[in-house]
Design a protein around this motif. Structure first.
Motif, PDB file in Angstrom:
ATOM      1  N   VAL A   1       0.816  -1.270  -0.083  1.00 22.25           N
ATOM      2  CA  VAL A   1       0.079   0.079   0.117  1.00 22.25           C
ATOM      3  C   VAL A   1       0.846   1.221   0.063  1.00 22.25           C
ATOM      4  CG1 VAL A   1      -1.799   1.227   1.014  1.00 22.25           C
ATOM      5  CG2 VAL A   1      -1.496  -1.328   1.318  1.00 22.25           C
ATOM      6  N   ILE A   2       0.857   1.914  -1.031  1.00 24.56           N
ATOM      7  CA  ILE A   2       1.746   3.349  -1.135  1.00 24.56           C
ATOM      8  C   ILE A   2       0.452   4.300  -1.236  1.00 24.56           C
ATOM      9  CG2 ILE A   2       3.147   4.699  -2.451  1.00 24.56           C
ATOM     10  CD1 ILE A   2       4.209   2.139  -3.453  1.00 24.56           C
ATOM     11  N   GLY A   3       0.685   5.449  -0.299  1.00 27.86           N
ATOM     12  CA  GLY A   3      -0.111   6.456  -0.138  1.00 27.86           C
ATOM     13  C   GLY A   3       0.345   7.900  -0.137  1.00 27.86           C
ATOM     14  N   GLY A   4      -0.476   8.767  -0.564  1.00 24.30           N
ATOM     15  CA  GLY A   4       0.107  10.496  -0.412  1.00 24.30           C
ATOM     16  C   GLY A   4      -0.417  11.089   0.945  1.00 24.30           C
ATOM     17  N   CYS A   5       0.390  12.021   1.361  1.00 24.29           N
ATOM     18  CA  CYS A   5       0.239  12.864   2.418  1.00 24.29           C
ATOM     19  C   CYS A   5       0.803  13.992   2.443  1.00 24.29           C
ATOM     20  CB  CYS A   5      -0.292  12.050   3.846  1.00 24.29           C
ATOM     21  SG  CYS A   5      -0.916  13.367   5.191  1.00 24.29           S
ATOM     22  N   VAL A   6       0.663  15.063   2.369  1.00 28.51           N
ATOM     23  CA  VAL A   6       1.433  16.257   2.319  1.00 28.51           C
ATOM     24  C   VAL A   6       1.922  16.799   3.575  1.00 28.51           C
ATOM     25  CG1 VAL A   6       1.428  18.710   1.370  1.00 28.51           C
ATOM     26  CG2 VAL A   6       0.562  16.973  -0.165  1.00 28.51           C
ATOM     27  N   THR A   7       1.088  17.059   4.383  1.00 28.04           N
ATOM     28  CA  THR A   7       1.437  17.667   5.975  1.00 28.04           C
ATOM     29  C   THR A   7       1.665  16.658   6.698  1.00 28.04           C
ATOM     30  OG1 THR A   7       0.223  19.730   5.105  1.00 28.04           O
ATOM     31  CG2 THR A   7       1.064  19.616   7.416  1.00 28.04           C
ATOM     32  N   GLN A   8       2.723  15.960   6.956  1.00 28.36           N
ATOM     33  CA  GLN A   8       2.993  14.808   7.711  1.00 28.36           C
ATOM     34  C   GLN A   8       3.535  15.413   9.088  1.00 28.36           C
ATOM     35  OE1 GLN A   8       5.188  11.601   5.756  1.00 28.36           O
ATOM     36  NE2 GLN A   8       4.361  12.253   3.810  1.00 28.36           N
ATOM     37  N   ALA A   9       2.519  15.644   9.822  1.00 31.60           N
ATOM     38  CA  ALA A   9       2.753  16.519  11.357  1.00 31.60           C
ATOM     39  C   ALA A   9       1.345  15.962  12.180  1.00 31.60           C
ATOM     40  CB  ALA A   9       2.768  17.858  10.930  1.00 31.60           C
ATOM     41  N   GLY A  10       1.731  15.946  13.181  1.00 28.60           N
ATOM     42  CA  GLY A  10       0.550  15.496  14.314  1.00 28.60           C
ATOM     43  C   GLY A  10      -0.073  14.345  13.772  1.00 28.60           C
ATOM     44  N   GLU A  11      -1.543  14.435  13.618  1.00 31.82           N
ATOM     45  CA  GLU A  11      -2.255  13.285  13.574  1.00 31.82           C
ATOM     46  C   GLU A  11      -1.786  12.714  11.970  1.00 31.82           C
ATOM     47  OE1 GLU A  11      -6.321  14.496  13.543  1.00 31.82           O
ATOM     48  OE2 GLU A  11      -6.254  14.993  15.777  1.00 31.82           O
ATOM     49  N   GLN A  12      -1.281  13.275  11.116  1.00 25.48           N
ATOM     50  CA  GLN A  12      -0.857  12.609   9.683  1.00 25.48           C
ATOM     51  C   GLN A  12       0.711  12.401   9.738  1.00 25.48           C
ATOM     52  OE1 GLN A  12      -4.054  15.127   7.249  1.00 25.48           O
ATOM     53  NE2 GLN A  12      -2.241  15.719   7.004  1.00 25.48           N
ATOM     54  N   SER A  13       1.453  12.140  11.003  1.00 29.42           N
ATOM     55  CA  SER A  13       2.829  11.779  11.016  1.00 29.42           C
ATOM     56  C   SER A  13       2.726  10.379  11.299  1.00 29.42           C
ATOM     57  CB  SER A  13       3.452  12.648  12.009  1.00 29.42           C
ATOM     58  OG  SER A  13       2.937  12.524  13.462  1.00 29.42           O
ATOM     59  N   GLY A  14       4.140   9.854  11.055  1.00 30.72           N
ATOM     60  CA  GLY A  14       4.360   8.604  11.599  1.00 30.72           C
ATOM     61  C   GLY A  14       3.919   7.474  10.601  1.00 30.72           C
ATOM     62  N   ASN A  15       3.858   7.883   9.201  1.00 34.66           N
ATOM     63  CA  ASN A  15       3.218   6.738   8.221  1.00 34.66           C
ATOM     64  C   ASN A  15       1.837   6.518   8.484  1.00 34.66           C
ATOM     65  OD1 ASN A  15       2.995   4.833   6.308  1.00 34.66           O
ATOM     66  ND2 ASN A  15       4.718   3.577   6.873  1.00 34.66           N
ATOM     67  N   VAL A  16       1.078   7.704   8.104  1.00 31.12           N
ATOM     68  CA  VAL A  16      -0.513   7.490   8.135  1.00 31.12           C
ATOM     69  C   VAL A  16      -0.953   6.445   7.486  1.00 31.12           C
ATOM     70  CG1 VAL A  16      -0.707   9.219   6.310  1.00 31.12           C
ATOM     71  CG2 VAL A  16      -2.653   8.977   8.149  1.00 31.12           C
ATOM     72  N   VAL A  17      -0.388   6.032   6.103  1.00 28.91           N
ATOM     73  CA  VAL A  17      -0.970   5.057   5.371  1.00 28.91           C
ATOM     74  C   VAL A  17      -0.689   3.677   6.234  1.00 28.91           C
ATOM     75  CG1 VAL A  17      -0.789   3.901   3.276  1.00 28.91           C
ATOM     76  CG2 VAL A  17      -0.220   6.207   3.164  1.00 28.91           C
ATOM     77  N   ARG A  18       0.240   3.568   6.876  1.00 23.02           N
ATOM     78  CA  ARG A  18       0.334   2.326   7.695  1.00 23.02           C
ATOM     79  C   ARG A  18      -0.673   2.210   8.967  1.00 23.02           C
ATOM     80  NH1 ARG A  18       1.252  -3.309   8.388  1.00 23.02           N
ATOM     81  NH2 ARG A  18       2.454  -3.643  10.091  1.00 23.02           N
ATOM     82  N   PHE A  19      -0.770   3.425   9.445  1.00 17.75           N
ATOM     83  CA  PHE A  19      -1.718   3.477  10.772  1.00 17.75           C
ATOM     84  C   PHE A  19      -3.110   3.142  10.262  1.00 17.75           C
ATOM     85  CE2 PHE A  19       1.404   6.289  13.411  1.00 17.75           C
ATOM     86  CZ  PHE A  19       2.167   5.177  13.656  1.00 17.75           C
ATOM     87  N   ALA A  20      -3.386   3.899   9.045  1.00 17.83           N
ATOM     88  CA  ALA A  20      -4.776   3.586   8.524  1.00 17.83           C
ATOM     89  C   ALA A  20      -5.151   2.207   8.455  1.00 17.83           C
ATOM     90  CB  ALA A  20      -4.897   4.376   7.265  1.00 17.83           C
ATOM     91  N   TRP A  21      -4.072   1.246   7.620  1.00 18.96           N
ATOM     92  CA  TRP A  21      -4.232  -0.161   7.244  1.00 18.96           C
ATOM     93  C   TRP A  21      -4.580  -0.696   8.428  1.00 18.96           C
ATOM     94  CZ3 TRP A  21      -4.690  -2.711   2.731  1.00 18.96           C
ATOM     95  CH2 TRP A  21      -4.870  -4.001   2.956  1.00 18.96           C
TER      96      TRP A  21
END
Length: 378
Positions: free
Chosen positions: A51-71
């Motif tokens: 799974v490869i995903g995009g996220c521009v502002t990787q801070a706070g709730e979107q940090s730490g590999n948000v694609v992995r956490f979502a999965w």
């Protein structure tokens, strides 16, 4: 070498800033898109290669590999690897390119490309922090890389676009998006999102009733500039996901491929004009394929600002009836890390409706870059 195909592409509705989706954590929002694409295609999550995903502002709730956490948050198998990338506004499109490359190379035979941005909760530039760890540009930086709204005005001036031209495009985006929604044209790509209070969100929230007179009365973003809030993309919340597979596996599982990438690119744009990269992407894609503009049936050029698609159309001679035919980010919204898949979903839907074959997708991106692709209906 395996031939990668796009089996399907979906998205959540796009919520306005502070709107219906603003209460959802980015991990939850993206996870719903990941689950949505798997449920709609009937593919077992355990059979996904990556799974490869995009996220521009990787801070706070979107940090730490948000694609992995979502999965993981969706309860999917923990041995499936995930990667979060930042190609600015082209992130989700670049995720599709990368998954397709993995399939073509034979490393996986199925992957999910996705993207998310919860802009109500994690504003753009939040990843710059408080300055204690420095800034992206060193003190001796000399490259003329302007702010996005200034770059958009530079593009307008470069192409001889007037305030009236930009306002007319902004109105057209709103009118086309509303007409598309009213005709049910987005029903195939938008999945519903049920909120904790039981509310079900099914429709984009960015559509506005407006007129040329109302748009002409808006204040420009910068003093002496040309663009306004009515001719710029909206700050939004949303997520997208696409399933990319080898054609052999898709057909073996009884899935009908919808499209394939004929050519793809990630290019640098002219720093002074920052967002004018779609012009250059169009040139590169045509060079690589030997095609001409007349060979392409539809064009989706992201509406970061009205001047961006208008510049592309003027340089390449694209008629307005082939460009962003169902509106774009000015009306629908632009959760920046997710938009690339939305544009691909839109051209797949429209090619099928029109019984046409080829589309070009281009997205200007921060840092003076651009993602682009020619998509063929299968």
């Amino acid at each position: 070498m395996s031939r990668p195909v796009i089996v399907d592409a979906i998205r959540t509705p796009y919520g306005r800033r502070g709107g219906a989706l603003s209460g959802l954590h980015a991990v939850d929002l993206l996870g719903r898109a990941q689950r949505g694409i798997l449920e709609r295609t009937g593919v077992d999550p355990a059979s996904i290669g990556e799974v490869i995903g995009g996220c521009v502002t990787q801070a706070g709730e979107q940090s730490g590999n948000v694609v992995r956490f979502a999965w993981l948050h969706q309860g999917f198998p923990d041995d499936i690897g995930s990667t979060t990338i930042d190609a600015q506004c082209g992130s989700a499109q670049q995720a599709v390119h990368l998954v397709a490359a993995q399939v073509a190379a034979g490393y996986v035979d199925a992957g999910i490309a996705c993207g998310v941005e919860a802009m109500s909760r994690v504003p753009l530039l939040a990843n710059l922090g408080d300055g204690t760890v420095g800034r992206p540009r060193p003190d001796d930086w000399t490259v003329d890389l302007p702010a996005q709204y200034e770059a958009a005005d530079r593009i307008a001036e470069r192409r001889g676009l007037t305030r009236a031209d930009l306002d007319a495009f902004g109105l057209r985006s709103q009118q086309r998006a509303r007409a598309a929604w009213d005709a049910g044209l987005f029903a195939g790509q938008v999945i519903e999102v049920k909120l904790p209070d039981g509310t079900v969100v099914t429709r984009d929230e960015g559509l506005r009733d407006t007129s040329l007179e109302a748009l002409a009365g808006l204040r420009t973003i910068r003093e002496g500039g040309l663009h306004t809030a009515g001719t710029a993309s909206q700050i939004s919340d949303g997520a997208t996901a696409a399933l990319v597979m080898s054609e052999d596996r898709a057909r073996a599982e009884g899935l009908r491929p919808r499209g394939r990438i004929v050519a793809q690119t990630l290019l640098g744009a002219e720093p002074r004009y920052l967002l004018d990269g779609p012009v250059r992407a169009g040139e590169r894609l045509l060079e690589r394929t030997g095609m001409s503009i007349g060979d392409i049936d539809l064009f989706e050029v992201n509406e970061a600002f009205a001047a961006v698609p208008l510049s592309f159309a003027r340089v390449h001679g694209v008629d307005e009836d082939r460009l962003n035919v169902n509106g774009g980010a000015i009306a629908l919204g632009h959760p920046v890390g997710s938009t690339g898949v939305r544009l691909i979903a839109s051209v797949l839907d429209e090619l099928e409706r029109r019984d046409q074959q080829l589309a070009m997708v281009a997205i200007c991106a921060g840092g003076a870059q651009v993602t682009g692709a020619i998509i063929e209906r299968v």
